[in-house]
Structures are given as structure tokens and as C-alpha cells.
Write a protein that holds these residues in place. Structure first.
Motif, PDB file in Angstrom:
ATOM      1  N   LYS A  67     -15.053  27.236  19.263  1.00 32.32           N
ATOM      2  CA  LYS A  67     -16.396  26.825  19.969  1.00 32.32           C
ATOM      3  C   LYS A  67     -16.280  24.950  19.662  1.00 32.32           C
ATOM      4  O   LYS A  67     -17.338  24.772  20.888  1.00 32.32           O
ATOM      5  CB  LYS A  67     -18.080  27.328  19.236  1.00 32.32           C
ATOM      6  CG  LYS A  67     -17.712  28.711  19.901  1.00 32.32           C
ATOM      7  CD  LYS A  67     -19.671  29.110  19.541  1.00 32.32           C
ATOM      8  CE  LYS A  67     -19.727  30.539  19.790  1.00 32.32           C
ATOM      9  NZ  LYS A  67     -19.908  30.315  21.716  1.00 32.32           N
ATOM     10  N   VAL A 105     -20.721  26.661  24.555  1.00 33.22           N
ATOM     11  CA  VAL A 105     -22.642  26.741  24.613  1.00 33.22           C
ATOM     12  C   VAL A 105     -22.642  28.058  25.139  1.00 33.22           C
ATOM     13  O   VAL A 105     -23.760  28.854  24.867  1.00 33.22           O
ATOM     14  CB  VAL A 105     -22.837  25.952  25.517  1.00 33.22           C
ATOM     15  CG1 VAL A 105     -23.050  24.705  24.157  1.00 33.22           C
ATOM     16  CG2 VAL A 105     -22.665  25.752  26.384  1.00 33.22           C
ATOM     17  N   TRP A 106     -21.636  28.723  25.684  1.00 31.30           N
ATOM     18  CA  TRP A 106     -21.655  30.018  25.926  1.00 31.30           C
ATOM     19  C   TRP A 106     -20.259  31.105  26.602  1.00 31.30           C
ATOM     20  O   TRP A 106     -19.840  30.800  27.038  1.00 31.30           O
ATOM     21  CB  TRP A 106     -22.842  29.843  27.708  1.00 31.30           C
ATOM     22  CG  TRP A 106     -23.505  31.515  28.456  1.00 31.30           C
ATOM     23  CD1 TRP A 106     -23.961  32.172  27.320  1.00 31.30           C
ATOM     24  CD2 TRP A 106     -23.260  31.642  29.508  1.00 31.30           C
ATOM     25  NE1 TRP A 106     -24.657  33.936  28.154  1.00 31.30           N
ATOM     26  CE2 TRP A 106     -23.925  32.682  29.422  1.00 31.30           C
ATOM     27  CE3 TRP A 106     -23.338  31.109  31.002  1.00 31.30           C
ATOM     28  CZ2 TRP A 106     -23.810  33.745  30.915  1.00 31.30           C
ATOM     29  CZ3 TRP A 106     -23.227  31.561  32.130  1.00 31.30           C
ATOM     30  CH2 TRP A 106     -23.601  32.895  32.197  1.00 31.30           C
ATOM     31  N   GLU A 107     -20.539  32.211  26.136  1.00 27.50           N
ATOM     32  CA  GLU A 107     -19.507  33.171  26.769  1.00 27.50           C
ATOM     33  C   GLU A 107     -17.943  32.321  25.971  1.00 27.50           C
ATOM     34  O   GLU A 107     -17.479  32.514  26.731  1.00 27.50           O
ATOM     35  CB  GLU A 107     -19.793  33.249  27.499  1.00 27.50           C
ATOM     36  CG  GLU A 107     -20.585  34.465  27.907  1.00 27.50           C
ATOM     37  CD  GLU A 107     -20.658  35.369  29.454  1.00 27.50           C
ATOM     38  OE1 GLU A 107     -19.708  34.967  30.401  1.00 27.50           O
ATOM     39  OE2 GLU A 107     -21.989  35.716  29.596  1.00 27.50           O
ATOM     40  N   ASP A 108     -18.080  31.251  25.248  1.00 27.43           N
ATOM     41  CA  ASP A 108     -17.107  31.285  24.612  1.00 27.43           C
ATOM     42  C   ASP A 108     -15.839  30.047  26.470  1.00 27.43           C
ATOM     43  O   ASP A 108     -15.005  30.150  25.920  1.00 27.43           O
ATOM     44  CB  ASP A 108     -15.734  31.365  24.216  1.00 27.43           C
ATOM     45  CG  ASP A 108     -16.105  31.969  22.836  1.00 27.43           C
ATOM     46  OD1 ASP A 108     -16.739  31.194  22.285  1.00 27.43           O
ATOM     47  OD2 ASP A 108     -16.452  33.052  22.265  1.00 27.43           O
ATOM     48  N   TYR A 111     -18.911  25.371  29.010  1.00 34.02           N
ATOM     49  CA  TYR A 111     -18.894  23.560  28.004  1.00 34.02           C
ATOM     50  C   TYR A 111     -19.878  22.965  28.221  1.00 34.02           C
ATOM     51  O   TYR A 111     -20.336  21.774  29.314  1.00 34.02           O
ATOM     52  CB  TYR A 111     -17.325  23.608  27.551  1.00 34.02           C
ATOM     53  CG  TYR A 111     -17.093  23.060  28.463  1.00 34.02           C
ATOM     54  CD1 TYR A 111     -16.961  21.097  28.815  1.00 34.02           C
ATOM     55  CD2 TYR A 111     -15.722  23.279  29.128  1.00 34.02           C
ATOM     56  CE1 TYR A 111     -16.579  21.039  29.842  1.00 34.02           C
ATOM     57  CE2 TYR A 111     -15.115  23.068  30.314  1.00 34.02           C
ATOM     58  CZ  TYR A 111     -14.924  22.180  30.286  1.00 34.02           C
ATOM     59  OH  TYR A 111     -13.891  21.548  30.672  1.00 34.02           O
ATOM     60  N   TYR A 139     -16.233  24.842  32.811  1.00 33.11           N
ATOM     61  CA  TYR A 139     -16.044  26.015  32.290  1.00 33.11           C
ATOM     62  C   TYR A 139     -14.153  25.746  32.185  1.00 33.11           C
ATOM     63  O   TYR A 139     -13.317  25.169  32.934  1.00 33.11           O
ATOM     64  CB  TYR A 139     -16.275  26.411  33.561  1.00 33.11           C
ATOM     65  CG  TYR A 139     -15.719  28.194  33.869  1.00 33.11           C
ATOM     66  CD1 TYR A 139     -15.862  29.409  33.345  1.00 33.11           C
ATOM     67  CD2 TYR A 139     -14.076  28.288  34.668  1.00 33.11           C
ATOM     68  CE1 TYR A 139     -15.089  29.890  33.431  1.00 33.11           C
ATOM     69  CE2 TYR A 139     -14.074  29.742  34.384  1.00 33.11           C
ATOM     70  CZ  TYR A 139     -14.205  30.340  33.821  1.00 33.11           C
ATOM     71  OH  TYR A 139     -13.366  32.476  33.709  1.00 33.11           O
TER      72      TYR A 139
END
Length: 171
Positions: A67, A105-108, A111, A139
């Protein structure tokens, strides 16, 4: 005002990094490593001096965890001038050199990113170096990276909103 914005961005990145590293301490055997990306950038300056921008870049990314990543970015960007009351004004081309931090920050895949560095003017007898900073969102998957960023150039008296489309791969 710009210093306050920069301070807020750095504080956000630092606080998020602490949270990210704390969560990732449970991940076993994550394959840290380097990625290399080649991107094309197009932007719209937010002032009245420049019409648009176009550039290309190379980004080296080191994945600290699944992450969090560190980045180094360079390339070339050209800001295309508007005519100033019938007077031909020369475009501004520069080489950015930026270091950054990318946090997924969300679903790898989604960002936030912050970069700081310098822009070295190299065309049309411009002889300035500017501080630049650029927060952005994006993304990324295994090969494609799409992002939008705000980029501010201190000495060039402008800033822009830019879109980056890039192809990347593990080294």
C-alpha cells in the motif's frame, strides 16, 4: 498560502504513511521491488498566460509495502503560450525532477500521491529553476497508471491540472 498547502500535504502524507505501515505489518512475504513507468501528460494551466501543456515522463517506483511506494519522476513538459496582445511570446519547456510518496487507499489500485521537486527551464533562453509540488489521485493496475494531479510552479508563476496516462512494469 502555498506554504500552508504544502505543510498540510506533508502532514497528510506522514499521517497516512504511519497508518499504512501499521496495517501492512501483518502482511507476510510481500515482494518489495522496483517498477518503471513511461507516461504521457497533458494539462490545462489555471492562469491566463499559457494555453495548454504537453509532456512525457519516466517514473521509478519502489514498493515499500503493498500500500505504500516511493517515487522518482523526470521527463519533459512544454507549456504553450498564448499570444500577448499580438506579441509572440516563446513557449516554456522544462525538465521536472520530483520525489514522491504514493499511498494506495482503496482495493490496492486507487491511490493518493504527493510529489515535490524542481523544474529546470531548458528552452527559448529561459534561465530559471522553480520549486514545484504536485498532489494527485489515480488508478493503477499491473501495467496501466492513470492519474490527475494539480502541479504548481513557484518561479514560473503558473500551475496546471494535468492528466497522466502511463504504462508500467516490474523490474
Amino acid at each position: 498560502m502555498k506554504k500552508l498547502q504544502m505543510l498540510c500535504l506533508c502532514a497528510f502524507a506522514f499521517l497516512y504513511a504511519n497508518k499504512t505501515f501499521a496495517q501492512d505489518s501483518e502482511i507476510q512475504n510481500y515482494d518489495q521491488g522496483f517498477r518503471l513507468g513511461f507516461g504521457v501528460n497533458g494539462g490545462i494551466p489555471t492562469d491566463n498566460d499559457y494555453r495548454w501543456s504537453l509532456g512525457g515522463d519516466v517514473r521509478l517506483q519502489y514498493d515499500l509495502t503493498k500500500k505504500a511506494s516511493l517515487t522518482l519522476t523526470t521527463g519533459f513538459t512544454n507549456l504553450f503560450m498564448k499570444d500577448q496582445n499580438g506579441v509572440e511570446v516563446k513557449d516554456l519547456g522544462f525538465i521536472p525532477a520530483k520525489a514522491g510518496f504514493k499511498a494506495f487507499v482503496w482495493e490496492d489500485q486507487f491511490y493518493v500521491m504527493g510529489e515535490v521537486g524542481a523544474g529546470f527551464a531548458v528552452t527559448n533562453d529561459y534561465n530559471q529553476t522553480t520549486f514545484l509540488w504536485a498532489p494527485g489521485i489515480g488508478y493503477a493496475n499491473k501495467y496501466i497508471d492513470i492519474s490527475v494531479r494539480y502541479e504548481d510552479y513557484d518561479k514560473f508563476n503558473t500551475n496546471q491540472v494535468a492528466l497522466r496516462l502511463a504504462y508500467g512494469f516490474k523490474l
